[in-house]
Design a protein around this motif. Structure first.
Motif, PDB file in Angstrom:
ATOM      1  N   ILE A 190       0.853  -1.184   0.000  1.00 30.86           N
ATOM      2  CA  ILE A 190       0.000   0.000   0.000  1.00 30.86           C
ATOM      3  C   ILE A 190       0.888   1.233   0.000  1.00 30.86           C
ATOM      4  CG2 ILE A 190      -1.828   1.215   1.245  1.00 30.86           C
ATOM      5  CD1 ILE A 190      -2.411  -1.594   2.559  1.00 30.86           C
ATOM      6  N   SER A 191       0.682   2.081  -0.990  1.00 31.39           N
ATOM      7  CA  SER A 191       1.482   3.296  -1.102  1.00 31.39           C
ATOM      8  C   SER A 191       0.625   4.478  -0.665  1.00 31.39           C
ATOM      9  CB  SER A 191       1.919   3.439  -2.564  1.00 31.39           C
ATOM     10  OG  SER A 191       2.495   4.683  -2.776  1.00 31.39           O
ATOM     11  N   LEU A 192       1.085   5.198   0.378  1.00 29.54           N
ATOM     12  CA  LEU A 192       0.320   6.327   0.920  1.00 29.54           C
ATOM     13  C   LEU A 192       1.062   7.630   0.654  1.00 29.54           C
ATOM     14  CD1 LEU A 192      -0.301   4.925   4.534  1.00 29.54           C
ATOM     15  CD2 LEU A 192      -1.921   4.848   2.661  1.00 29.54           C
ATOM     16  N   GLN A 193       0.338   8.675   0.286  1.00 25.69           N
ATOM     17  CA  GLN A 193       0.899  10.021   0.266  1.00 25.69           C
ATOM     18  C   GLN A 193       0.476  10.687   1.570  1.00 25.69           C
ATOM     19  OE1 GLN A 193       2.785  11.221  -2.354  1.00 25.69           O
ATOM     20  NE2 GLN A 193       2.549   9.243  -3.353  1.00 25.69           N
ATOM     21  N   VAL A 194       1.456  11.000   2.424  1.00 30.08           N
ATOM     22  CA  VAL A 194       1.133  11.518   3.755  1.00 30.08           C
ATOM     23  C   VAL A 194       1.712  12.916   3.929  1.00 30.08           C
ATOM     24  CG1 VAL A 194       1.357  11.132   6.236  1.00 30.08           C
ATOM     25  CG2 VAL A 194       1.173   9.189   4.691  1.00 30.08           C
ATOM     26  N   GLU A 195       0.870  13.840   4.344  1.00 29.73           N
ATOM     27  CA  GLU A 195       1.286  15.208   4.660  1.00 29.73           C
ATOM     28  C   GLU A 195       1.749  15.232   6.110  1.00 29.73           C
ATOM     29  OE1 GLU A 195       0.096  18.533   2.805  1.00 29.73           O
ATOM     30  OE2 GLU A 195       1.735  19.199   4.121  1.00 29.73           O
ATOM     31  N   ALA A 196       3.041  15.551   6.333  1.00 25.38           N
ATOM     32  CA  ALA A 196       3.568  15.562   7.704  1.00 25.38           C
ATOM     33  C   ALA A 196       4.801  16.463   7.771  1.00 25.38           C
ATOM     34  CB  ALA A 196       3.928  14.148   8.137  1.00 25.38           C
ATOM     35  N   ASP A 197       5.197  16.813   8.999  1.00 20.45           N
ATOM     36  CA  ASP A 197       6.340  17.714   9.185  1.00 20.45           C
ATOM     37  C   ASP A 197       7.674  16.995   9.000  1.00 20.45           C
ATOM     38  OD1 ASP A 197       4.492  19.647   9.813  1.00 20.45           O
ATOM     39  OD2 ASP A 197       4.592  19.266  11.964  1.00 20.45           O
ATOM     40  N   SER A 198       7.704  15.716   9.349  1.00 21.88           N
ATOM     41  CA  SER A 198       8.970  14.974   9.287  1.00 21.88           C
ATOM     42  C   SER A 198       8.709  13.541   8.865  1.00 21.88           C
ATOM     43  CB  SER A 198       9.631  14.989  10.669  1.00 21.88           C
ATOM     44  OG  SER A 198       8.876  14.189  11.551  1.00 21.88           O
ATOM     45  N   PRO A 199       9.729  12.831   8.374  1.00 18.31           N
ATOM     46  CA  PRO A 199       9.551  11.424   8.014  1.00 18.31           C
ATOM     47  C   PRO A 199       9.042  10.589   9.188  1.00 18.31           C
ATOM     48  CG  PRO A 199      11.662  12.227   7.223  1.00 18.31           C
ATOM     49  CD  PRO A 199      11.092  13.316   8.060  1.00 18.31           C
ATOM     50  N   ASP A 200       9.513  10.915  10.401  1.00 11.81           N
ATOM     51  CA  ASP A 200       9.064  10.163  11.575  1.00 11.81           C
ATOM     52  C   ASP A 200       7.570  10.322  11.815  1.00 11.81           C
ATOM     53  OD1 ASP A 200      11.437   9.021  12.108  1.00 11.81           O
ATOM     54  OD2 ASP A 200      11.960  10.275  13.834  1.00 11.81           O
ATOM     55  N   LYS A 201       7.093  11.572  11.668  1.00  7.56           N
ATOM     56  CA  LYS A 201       5.657  11.832  11.819  1.00  7.56           C
ATOM     57  C   LYS A 201       4.870  11.059  10.766  1.00  7.56           C
ATOM     58  CE  LYS A 201       4.244  14.855  15.029  1.00  7.56           C
ATOM     59  NZ  LYS A 201       4.493  16.302  14.923  1.00  7.56           N
ATOM     60  N   ALA A 202       5.370  11.068   9.521  1.00  4.47           N
ATOM     61  CA  ALA A 202       4.695  10.370   8.426  1.00  4.47           C
ATOM     62  C   ALA A 202       4.611   8.877   8.731  1.00  4.47           C
ATOM     63  CB  ALA A 202       5.430  10.611   7.112  1.00  4.47           C
ATOM     64  N   LYS A 203       5.706   8.334   9.274  1.00  5.57           N
ATOM     65  CA  LYS A 203       5.739   6.916   9.612  1.00  5.57           C
ATOM     66  C   LYS A 203       4.710   6.595  10.701  1.00  5.57           C
ATOM     67  CE  LYS A 203       8.853   3.166  10.685  1.00  5.57           C
ATOM     68  NZ  LYS A 203      10.207   2.702  10.920  1.00  5.57           N
TER      69      LYS A 203
END
Lengths: 81, 81
Positions: free
Chosen positions: A44-57
């Motif tokens: 599953i490929s998600l496009q995630v809006e977040a401040d940092s890669p850690d937040k996106a994870k």
């Protein structure tokens, strides 16, 4: 920022995977005898809006626990690109 | 030697992915508003008997072209662990 997060959802190793078994049979019939095991899960490929890669994870992990993976039958792995 | 080869099969970027759209709706309903796009494909894990990682990759590519992926609707990526 928008991150692309990949969630790999696979059947638990302890469980049979009939779909994988069927595909393995198909490969053997096609002459690909060197394939000894096949397991099939989802990617599953998600496009995630977040401040940092850690937040996106973290968001992807939340999504996986709530909806994407069934912990009774599946485990998941997350990678952020 | 036995190699574990991962084949990622995803719907072509030009095509709609209704399954992904449905999951995105589900995530929004669960309050995960920061996910802006979802695409869902397959992840296939193969155990391949081969002399080298390159040979294993070649076998997996053969398997993908012959059976695992439908080139009209999907593309695939192969990685050898």
């Amino acid at each position: 920022m928008i991150f692309t997060v990949q969630v790999k959802v696979m059947p638990l190793k302890e469980l049979l995977d009939p779909q994988g078994k069927a595909v393995m049979g198909g490969l053997q019939n096609l002459g690909l005898k060197s394939v000894s095991d096949v397991r099939i899960g989802k990617n599953i490929s998600l496009q995630v809006e977040a401040d940092s890669p850690d937040k996106a994870k973290q968001i992807a992990e939340d999504a996986s626990k709530k909806l994407l993976a069934n912990p009774v039958m599946e485990y998941f792995e997350i990678s952020v690109n």
